[in-house]
Design a protein around this motif. Sequence first.
Motif, short mmCIF file in Angstrom:
data_model
loop_
_atom_site.label_atom_id
_atom_site.label_comp_id
_atom_site.label_asym_id
_atom_site.label_seq_id
_atom_site.Cartn_x
_atom_site.Cartn_y
_atom_site.Cartn_z
N TYR A 159 0.81 -1.22 0.00
CA TYR A 159 0.00 0.00 0.00
C TYR A 159 0.84 1.28 0.00
N GLY A 160 2.10 1.18 0.42
CA GLY A 160 2.94 2.37 0.48
C GLY A 160 3.68 2.69 -0.81
N PHE A 161 3.88 1.69 -1.68
CA PHE A 161 4.65 1.89 -2.91
C PHE A 161 4.11 3.06 -3.73
N MET A 162 2.82 3.20 -3.79
CA MET A 162 2.21 4.24 -4.64
C MET A 162 2.50 5.65 -4.14
N ARG A 163 2.90 5.80 -2.88
CA ARG A 163 3.25 7.11 -2.32
C ARG A 163 4.75 7.38 -2.33
N MET A 164 5.54 6.36 -2.66
CA MET A 164 7.00 6.50 -2.60
C MET A 164 7.53 7.23 -3.82
N PRO A 165 8.46 8.18 -3.61
CA PRO A 165 9.10 8.83 -4.76
C PRO A 165 9.78 7.77 -5.61
N ASN A 166 9.73 7.97 -6.92
CA ASN A 166 10.28 6.99 -7.86
C ASN A 166 11.21 7.72 -8.82
N ASP A 167 12.43 7.23 -8.93
CA ASP A 167 13.42 7.89 -9.79
C ASP A 167 13.43 7.37 -11.21
N ASN A 168 12.51 6.49 -11.56
CA ASN A 168 12.37 6.03 -12.94
C ASN A 168 12.17 7.26 -13.83
N ALA A 169 12.68 7.20 -15.04
CA ALA A 169 12.61 8.35 -15.95
C ALA A 169 11.19 8.86 -16.15
N PHE A 170 10.21 8.01 -16.12
CA PHE A 170 8.82 8.45 -16.30
C PHE A 170 8.32 9.25 -15.11
N PHE A 171 8.73 8.87 -13.91
CA PHE A 171 8.22 9.51 -12.69
C PHE A 171 9.04 10.73 -12.27
N PHE A 172 10.33 10.77 -12.61
CA PHE A 172 11.20 11.91 -12.29
C PHE A 172 11.13 12.32 -10.83
#
Length: 133
Positions: A89-102
């Motif tokens: 449930y927390g993954f969706m709130r975690m900052p993501n450094d993937n190029a799409f999410f920046f």
Amino acid sequence: MLPATATDTGKNTAATGLRAAVAILDKWGASGEQGQAILRVSHSTYARAKRKDGIKSISLDRDQLSRVSFVLNIHAALRMIFDNPENLYGFMRMPNDNAFFFGRSPLEVMGEGDIIAVYETFRRIDALRGGQW
């Protein structure tokens, strides 16, 4: 009593899907505004879907049904990837450094309300499961 029609059944199924998607968005920590934008529904529809005695039947257009489907499928993919609730449930709130999410969280990206952002978020999360279906 009249038999249920295909239209009635579709409206009941849409309501069930919408209620499930809203419950998942709530567990992900989405704000009401984010949830409304992701699903492209009004404030009142979103609020009714959150209530236990809320929506029993609703007509959703193809775009809205797709959005509900993406949320349900993202959740299914996350369930295959993570077995602990904190990540599930927390993954969706975690900052993501993937190029799409920046550096933004998947929820932030989807919360912009653009169907392409919702789809691309689903696609990237689905790819993480690595063919586990």
